[in-house]
Design a protein around this motif. Sequence first.
Motif, mmCIF file in Angstrom:
data_model
loop_
_atom_site.group_PDB
_atom_site.id
_atom_site.type_symbol
_atom_site.label_atom_id
_atom_site.label_comp_id
_atom_site.label_asym_id
_atom_site.label_seq_id
_atom_site.Cartn_x
_atom_site.Cartn_y
_atom_site.Cartn_z
ATOM 1 N N ASN A 178 -10.564 -143.013 77.896
ATOM 2 C CA ASN A 178 -9.404 -142.668 77.063
ATOM 3 C C ASN A 178 -9.662 -142.839 75.572
ATOM 4 N N PRO B 187 -11.029 -140.881 72.243
ATOM 5 C CA PRO B 187 -11.384 -139.522 71.819
ATOM 6 C C PRO B 187 -12.824 -139.434 71.337
ATOM 7 N N ARG C 98 3.789 -134.276 68.220
ATOM 8 C CA ARG C 98 3.424 -133.753 69.545
ATOM 9 C C ARG C 98 2.059 -133.074 69.507
ATOM 10 N N ALA D 33 -0.560 -135.796 69.514
ATOM 11 C CA ALA D 33 -0.713 -136.381 70.840
ATOM 12 C C ALA D 33 -1.504 -135.457 71.762
ATOM 13 N N PHE D 34 -1.230 -134.156 71.680
ATOM 14 C CA PHE D 34 -1.983 -133.187 72.486
ATOM 15 C C PHE D 34 -3.469 -133.259 72.156
ATOM 16 N N CYS D 35 -3.784 -133.252 70.873
ATOM 17 C CA CYS D 35 -5.186 -133.274 70.455
ATOM 18 C C CYS D 35 -5.873 -134.570 70.874
ATOM 19 N N TRP D 36 -5.178 -135.692 70.718
ATOM 20 C CA TRP D 36 -5.752 -136.988 71.119
ATOM 21 C C TRP D 36 -6.113 -136.962 72.598
ATOM 22 N N ASP D 37 -5.165 -136.504 73.427
ATOM 23 C CA ASP D 37 -5.408 -136.494 74.869
ATOM 24 C C ASP D 37 -6.566 -135.567 75.228
ATOM 25 N N GLU D 38 -6.606 -134.393 74.621
ATOM 26 C CA GLU D 38 -7.635 -133.421 74.985
ATOM 27 C C GLU D 38 -9.014 -133.819 74.487
ATOM 28 N N ARG D 39 -9.085 -134.561 73.406
ATOM 29 C CA ARG D 39 -10.392 -135.006 72.905
ATOM 30 C C ARG D 39 -10.983 -136.124 73.752
ATOM 31 N N CYS D 40 -10.172 -136.722 74.621
ATOM 32 C CA CYS D 40 -10.685 -137.789 75.482
ATOM 33 C C CYS D 40 -11.558 -137.259 76.620
ATOM 34 N N HIS D 41 -11.552 -135.955 76.822
ATOM 35 C CA HIS D 41 -12.289 -135.364 77.949
ATOM 36 C C HIS D 41 -13.413 -134.485 77.413
#
Length: 554
Positions: free
Chosen positions: A43, A45, A119, A122-130
Motif C-alpha cells: 500500500n 505508492p 477524490r 485518492a484515486f491516484c494514490w490507490d492506483e500508484r500502489c499497484h
Amino acid sequence: MSNTRAVTLRFLAEAPGAEGPVTLGQDNVLRCLRNEQPSREKNEPSSLNKQATWIIPDGADETRCLDALRTLAERHAALRTVFPGAGGDRLPETQRQNVDGEFTVQVIALDPDEDPAARAEAFCWDERCHPFDLTAEFPLRLGLLTRDGRPVLLAVVVSHAQLDGVATGLLFKEWMALTSGDELPPPAGPTPIEVAEQERSSSGRRRGRAALRHWERILAEEPSAVFADDRVRSAENLLHTLGIRTPAGAAALDRAVRRTASSKSAVLTACYAALAAHRAARSTVVMAALSANRHRSVLAEHIGTLAQDALLVLDTDCPDLDTLIARTQAQALSGYWHATFETERLWKILDDSSLGRGARFVRDVVLNDVSGTVPEEIAALRPDPAADPDLSWYPTEPLPTRLMINIWRTSGCLEISLHAHPDVLDREETEHFARALLRLIDLAGQRNVTLGPDGELAALSNLPVGRREKGRWQQVGTNWVDLDALADRLRTVLDVKDVEVTWQNEELTAVVREGCTLTPTEAHTAVVDALSWRDTLMAPQRYVLPAGTGTGRD
C-alpha cells in the motif's frame, strides 16, 4: 460513497504495429522499476510512476472525454507500447507497439459534497500502489470524475516506463484541444521505436560514448560528496520537505532573466548552487539534474520517456553571481548534452570508480526542474497564496539525496519545494535557505551580487557553514575524510578492534595488527561496499593486514 462504473474503450490505430529495441530512457526506468519492486511496502505508492489531474473544458460531456482518450491512444505509439518479457528480475530488450487494443476508464460519480480534487488525489494514490503490468497493460490509469452526469476532472496515473513528465504535459495539451472540440495536426515527434533506432545509429552511439566519458571524468576527479563536515553522520535518507509559493519570486526571476540575458533555469540553478556551496564550505558543487535530456529539438515533441540524469559540475569560486550564472548556463548545456547513455555501462563505471577511487558517488545535491511539464492551464487554477512567500511543511519522505530542489512553476507564481536532510539543514535552517534563495533571485534582478570570502552570501543567508573540527579531517584529492570516523567504520566492517588510519606520503593507509584474515583486495571490496551514504569516508588507498600488505585494488 462515490459510485463507480468501468467503461472499456477499444482503439484501432492507422499506423501499423511494430517491434524494436527499447530506448535508453525506457531501459533506465525499467531498471529502476525492477530495483524498486522488492523494497516497496504494501500500500505504498510507487515513487517512479507519476500522477496528474487534468481539467475539463466547459461543455465537454462524457462522450467527448472518452472519445478524446481513445484518440490519444490511436495517435501515440507510446500509449500502445508494451514490453514482452518484462517482470521480476527480467529486463526486456524489446518493445512492441500494438495496432489495436482496449483500456478501461473508471467513471466516478461524486457525492454532492465531495471535493473533486481530494477524490482525484485518492484515486491516484490507490492506483500508484499497484505496479503496472508492463507486458500488457495500458500505460494510463484513468478516473473520470463526474457531478450530476457532467465531467469535472480527470485523474491520471502514468506508467513511467512509457511516459515521462514532459510527454504527460504534451498529452494534456492535446486532451484540452480534443475535449474543446478542436482538431489536431498529425503527431510531430518520433515514436519510441524511431528514437531507439536513432540511438543505435552511428551518431547516436558516438553521443552515448561521449556521455559515458563525461560521467567517467567527473566521477574520477570531482568530489564524491558535496557535504562532508562534523554534522554529516547519518546514513538514513529521510528528508523534510518545504513548499514555497511566491508571485513576487516569479516577478523577480523575470527581472533577473532580463538583466542577465540568461534562462530561468540558469538563474535558479546558479542561486541554488551558490547557497549549497556556502553551506558545504567548498567551492565545487557536483549536481545531478533530473529530467535532463530533451535538449535536442528533434525530441521536443516526443511522446515517450527520456528519463536519464545529467551531471553538472559548478565551480562557485568566482567573483560574482553574474559570472556563476554564465558558467551554469554553459555547464548545463554540457551536462544535458551528455545525458543519454547506456544505463548498464554507467552503473559499471560507477562501480569501477568506487573501487578504484575508494569512494562512492552520492547524489548529494539534486535539481529537478519540471516547470515545463506542468501545463500553465493547470498551474493557473491555483489561487495565489495569502502570504508572499507562502512556506508550507509537508511530511518527511525517503529520498536518495542530501539536498534537492524541485521547480514546479516559474510563471505567474514561483513554486518550488526543498528537500533537506537534517544533517545538512534542520527545519529552521531550511526556511533560512528558502528565504535566502528568494532574496538572491530578487537581488539578481536588480544588480550583480558579489561572491567569494568577502561577498554577500554570509550576511544574506543566515545559514550554517560546514565545520571540520571534531575529527581528524584530511583532504584526499577532492574529498574530505574524517580519519577517526573511518577507523571506526573499518573496525565494524572488518570486525577487528585495533585499526590505525594515517595520512602519510599522500596516501591513506589502514593498519590492522590482528584479527583480520582478509587480503587487501577482499578488505577493500568490503569497505567500499559499506560506504553508501557515508559522505565523510573513503576506503584506504593502502592496507597493512596480518594477511599481507597492498593497495586492495589489484
